[in-house]
Design an enzyme around this catalytic site. Structure first.
Site, short mmCIF file in Angstrom:
data_model
loop_
_atom_site.label_atom_id
_atom_site.label_comp_id
_atom_site.label_asym_id
_atom_site.label_seq_id
_atom_site.Cartn_x
_atom_site.Cartn_y
_atom_site.Cartn_z
CD GLU A 107 -1.00 6.77 -1.57
OE1 GLU A 107 -1.25 6.72 -1.05
OE2 GLU A 107 -0.88 6.37 -3.36
CG HIS A 108 -2.14 3.51 2.32
ND1 HIS A 108 -3.39 2.67 2.53
CD2 HIS A 108 -1.89 3.81 0.36
CE1 HIS A 108 -4.25 3.09 1.60
NE2 HIS A 108 -3.77 3.36 0.92
CD GLU A 180 -2.49 1.41 6.02
OE1 GLU A 180 -2.74 2.03 4.79
OE2 GLU A 180 -3.43 1.74 6.97
#
Length: 1036
Positions: A107-108, A180
């Protein structure tokens, strides 16, 4: 952002409140969007999609259009509603089978650059190139969602393009995964002699997330109750498992999960559907063929006998009693959430069981005195495929675990036998009616969140939205079978063998053990490295640092221009009159959908200083101890039956033109259906004139719950507590802010909850009442439909005539009080120049701001850091420049330094209305280094190393907040509370437009540099050797 835990049973429509961004237009135009959508025909083909269903949902003022994509099978739901705050979201069913956090890290990482937008971090860059009202992404246990909302059609297309490219065609570069997710890197990336350590945004986010004991408990509860498939792992990632995830595994997860055949698209609002479909098909879906995704979550196999587990967590240094820190709950697995009728009934049943002092479990557990509050994740949870219900207590002694379990069983048996009172059922049905009528500005976001879990498992989202049908069916079931709810209790609770008892107690060495395991994991990783691997890590670390340090070319990204911002703001019509002789009342006519919103503000100026710390507690319990002839149970029932809630909150309201002047008071707020207005005002009348302060036992219960709630809130709000403390000595209002809502209040409530004799505290409440519950220093406001105003004025007059006045003139405790008339120049106002509304501001001519540095030592593995600077008030032209500067510093400097390089989950700069400029970080592995980054950020701002485009982007970002939609219930509130007229806001708006490069460097020099303005610093976090040796820091 990772989401853990479920929907508390606060009514079926938790947070689902219909809203219109521009309600004035809504009434006239509601025909257009909904009626146009009703004209679509089933089977109609539109831009590669086929219409499958068209349904009017009148109770939510919308039309639902369900479609599917012809070549990929992607599902699509459009909700047409005359709301200018349009929303898009796409969600994918993501079902990890380990705790490496792959969906969360993905998602990041997808937001870090894509095929069409290959620049670094387009998501964060778009925050400054857009007028979005919301932009984010969420990782749940079994889906990942990417929503945004905006009121601007061009902006919608821009954001849609970026979101589609990010999710379907991301770059997924290795360095972005390192930044991330997780990486091995030297403590100082430039020095290969410094030790290797774990770094990464998600790695630190999850370390911070699991400092929250409630979250630890909720996660274990889900893992243990649903152990057979994806719910047995931590979708957000376990910090000890995250370093097992490889870049290759991340890319593979994207390939198997982020496909249109596994996607659900959602749009909401007044923008035309055809445009959305055309763009989604052309820019993304036309490049795919249908696949059969293997992401289905199988039903959990039911147990043949109950199970029991015990887990540990970190100690809570702020818990009210060190010996009473155990949590226990009993949980039951329920049917699948796709059976919407059964889900509605069980969610309703859950609310009856746990909501308020009349509910069976409140009486049996909360009032037993065994614990401080319900256990985490209490009630109905509908976020997993199989729903579940959980009930228990936190803050108990370990020896009381069997007692709590027995109380749960006994209460279930009693409910099966006796059922519920009709009034309790009616009160909850009334609550649902109000929730459907109340309008919020985030309706689209609330809707997509509400349907996400059910739709994710192939349930019917439209059926879920048809509240009217569900209520009718439910009422019919109750009518046909008076024992309907008792039978559900017997089936799903009394006879349910899939039952889990989970207990958790703190381990003093919990964080030490976590650190030890992390160290061992690190050593194991380092030990397996060859010299060549180590050299590669060093080189990659330098490459990442270099990438983070150099500006990226963002010319590929779409952007709005400052000229796209409306030059003027819409003005709100207000009327101010006096009632009961002298009390000013502000009337704001709005399309409130049959609801009346009432507020009253009462000054604290005459309250003795020693009572001030107890005002938040007074506010918290005032509407919960009973009034007049009603005991606390009957009062709670009347509030539920006749209102949408009655709340009281302490307020510190700063002045718009003087930093050292502020207003102190209490705000009373409530709402009701127009038919119940007399009853609501009668309840306020009784609360003001005849509050009950004799209920010592119930007062003890409320105190324990309030103290527990404050303590539990620190891990999620640590940066706010740090900011309040850091600004404490910068303005006269700062000290009161700390008293009302800072760590001082947390610690005071802890002391009160621990005291053996609570009578002395209870005796303070009537003393506070004498100063506060009068109309001597009061003003009121009403937001309602025009046709309701006459009745509202009449009821308000009656209320104010009956509220007492002080028999003798009370002098303000602080001698310097300035009376300031509220300007009254709104369009359509019948007011004369002399406003009847006067703010009584406290000033202190002797006040001198001073620096204070405080370190609150808490057993967390992460820090919350704040540095505050005293600047200028709202009407000063420099305020606008500082507001733009804060956004500029966040996006162009602090985001890179604190999040990308430092690994904190969040950080930035902001200017508050009170003139305090704050630099902060959130869930930060660093502390002193972050303060150094704040200093570098100020140097950067003073150097003026930013372009006109950077300034324009900062203005867009600021205006996205300034021009955010305002709900009908909140129109006119800035005027009522702060004395801000629309003319003042328009003047400020013009100052924002006019901010120049020269002004930005000038305010940086003038206020932020060392020795210019007074600074305050605060850190919440673990023990720090450097700070401990520095005598300028106060250690708490």
């Amino acid at each position: 952002m990772w989401r853990c835990g479920g929907r508390q049973s606060l009514g079926v429509l938790r947070r689902l409140n219909g809203g219109s961004a521009q309600p004035r237009i809504w009434r006239e135009k509601s025909i257009n969007a909904c009626e146009k959508a009703l004209q679509y025909k089933v089977g109609e083909k539109i831009h590669g999609f086929t219409v499958n269903q068209v349904t009017s949902v009148p109770e939510l003022f919308l039309t639902a259009v369900k479609l599917s994509h012809d070549t990929t099978g992607a599902r699509y739901l459009h909700l047409a509603r005359e709301d200018t705050n349009n929303l898009f979201s796409v969600q994918f069913r993501t079902t990890p089978m380990d705790s490496t956090g792959v969906p969360h890290i993905l998602e990041h990482t997808v937001l870090c650059g894509s095929e069409r937008y290959p620049c670094r971090d387009p998501f964060f860059k778009m925050l400054n190139r857009s007028l979005s009202t919301f932009m984010n992404a969420f990782t749940a246990s079994d889906y990942t969602m990417y929503p945004f909302s905006t009121q601007n059609p061009k902006d919608f297309q821009n954001l849609l393009s970026v979101y589609l490219d990010a999710t379907f065609f991301p770059c997924l570069r290795e360095l972005d995964f390192w930044q991330e997710g997780w990486r091995l890197e030297h403590e100082n990336p430039s020095d290969p002699q410094t030790p290797l350590t774990f770094k990464g945004v998600v790695f630190n986010e999850m370390k911070g997330a699991f400092t929250d004991n409630e979250r630890i408990f909720s996660q274990h509860l889900q893992n243990k109750l649903l152990p057979d498939h994806t719910y047995s792992v931590i979708s957000g990632g376990d910090p000890l498992c995250i370093p097992e995830l490889s870049w290759e595994q991340l890319k593979q997860f994207h390939a198997t999960h982020y496909h249109p055949s596994n996607a659900r698209f959602f749009t909401y609002g007044s923008f035309p559907l055809e445009q959305h479909l055309k763009q989604i098909h052309e820019e993304a879906l036309s490049r795919f063929q249908k696949i059969e995704p293997s992401t289905t979550v199988p039903a959990q196999k039911r147990w043949d006998k109950p199970r029991e587990f015990h887990v540990t967590c970190g100690p809570d240094s702020l818990a009210t009693n060190a010996a009473k820190q155990t949590t226990v709950s009993v949980s039951f697995l329920l049917p699948e959430i796709t059976d919407t009728s059964e889900a509605f009934a069980l969610s309703f049943l859950s609310s009856l069981l746990i909501s308020g002092p009349n509910s069976p479990f409140y009486k049996a557990l909360i009032e037993s005195g065994l614990g401080t509050d319900f256990s985490p994740d209490v009630g109905y949870n509908g976020y997993t495929k199989d729903a579940y219900f959980s009930i228990g207590l936190q803050g108990i002694e370990e020896k009381d675990i069997p007692t709590v379990r027995d109380l749960v069983d006994k209460t279930i048996d009693e409910v099966v036998e006796k059922g519920f009172e009709d009034d309790c059922i009616e009160a909850l049905l009334h609550k649902l009616e109000i929730q459907m009528k109340h309008q919020s500005t985030r309706f689209g976001l609330d809707l997509t969140s509400y349907i996400a879990a059910c739709w994710n498992h192939d349930g019917d989202p439209v059926e879920l939205l048809q509240m009217g049908n569900q209520l009718s069916k439910f009422r019919q079931c109750l009518k046909e079978n008076p024992r309907y709810l008792q039978e559900k209790m017997k089936q799903y609770f009394q006879n349910n063998r899939h039952k889990l008892t989970l207990s958790m107690k703190p381990d003093k060495k919990y964080y030490e053990k976590q650190t030890q395991m992390e160290t061992e994991k690190l050593q194991q990783k380092v030990k397996s490295l060859s010299q060549e691997d180590k050299q590669k890590i060093y080189e990659k670390g330098l490459e990442l640092l270099n990438q983070q340090s150099n500006p990226t070319d963002t010319s590929c990204l779409p952007a709005l221009k400052v000229s796209d911002i409306e030059p003027t703001m819409p003005f709100t019509e207000l009327e101010v009159a006096t009632a009961a002789g002298e009390v000013p009342v502000q009337y704001c006519a709005q399309p409130t959908n049959g609801i009346v919103y009432f507020r009253a503000f009462s000054s604290l100026n005459t309250l003795p200083e020693e009572l001030r710390p107890y005002v938040p507690l007074f506010c918290s319990v005032l509407t919960k101890l009973g009034c007049g002839i009603l005991d606390y149970r009957k009062q709670a029932q009347q509030i539920e039956l006749k209102t949408g809630g009655m709340t009281v909150s302490p307020q510190v309201l700063c002045d718009d033109s003087h930093l050292d002047a502020y207003e102190q008071g209490v705000l009373f707020s409530s709402l009701c259906l127009d038919r119940n207005l007399p009853d609501m005002m009668h309840l306020w009348n009784e609360i003001f004139n005849n509050p009950n302060f004799e209920e010592e036992e119930h007062f003890k219960v409320l105190v324990k719950m309030a103290a527990q709630e404050l303590s539990n809130g620190i891990p999620d709000s640590g940066h706010q507590y740090a900011s309040v403390r850091a600004s404490r000595t910068l303005t006269p209002a700062g000290d009161l802010e700390e008293t009302f809502s800072g760590m001082d209040q947390v610690k005071l409530m802890k002391r009160i909850a621990e005291t053996s004799d609570i009578k002395p505290v209870l005796r303070k409440l009537p003393r506070i009442k004498k100063h506060l519950l009068t109309c001597d220093h009061m003003r009121c406001s009403v937001n309602a439909a025009p046709q309701q105003m006459a009745q509202a004025a009449k009821e308000l007059e009656n209320f104010l005539q009956n509220v007492g006045r002080s028999k003798k003139e009370r002098r303000p405790v602080r001698p310097h009080v300035v009376e300031k008339p509220v300007p009254g120049g709104s369009v359509g106002s019948s007011r004369e120049n002399s406003s009847p509304m006067i703010r009584k501001l406290i000033t202190d001519p002797t006040f001198k701001p001073c620096q204070m540095k405080t370190h609150f030592q808490l057993p967390f593995p992460v820090n919350y850091v704040a540095e505050c600077v005293r600047t200028v008030p709202y009407t000063d032209p420099d305020h606008a420049s500082l507001k733009i500067l804060a956004r500029l510093m966040t996006s162009k400097f602090l985001h890179t330094e604190i999040r990308e390089k430092g690994g904190a989950y969040g950080g930035g700069a902001k200017l508050s209305y009170n003139g305090i400029f704050t630099l902060y970080s959130y869930r930060d592995p660093n502390s002193i280094e972050t303060l150094q980054s704040f200093g570098k950020a100020v140097d950067w701002a003073k150097s003026g190393k930013f372009t006109q485009q950077d300034i324009d982007e900062a203005k867009l970002s600021v205006f996205s907040v300034v021009d955010g939609p305002v709900a009908p219930s909140n129109k006119g509130m800035n005027h009522f509370l702060f004395g801000l007229s629309d003319e003042m806001k328009q003047a400020h708006r013009e100052q924002l437009f006019a901010v120049s490069h020269n002004q930005l460097t000038a305010v940086s020099q003038k206020y932020l540099g060392v020795g210019k303005s007074t600074h305050g610093l605060a850190i919440l976090g673990p023990e720090n050797a450097k700070i401990s040796k520095d005598p300028s820091w106060l250690i708490r």
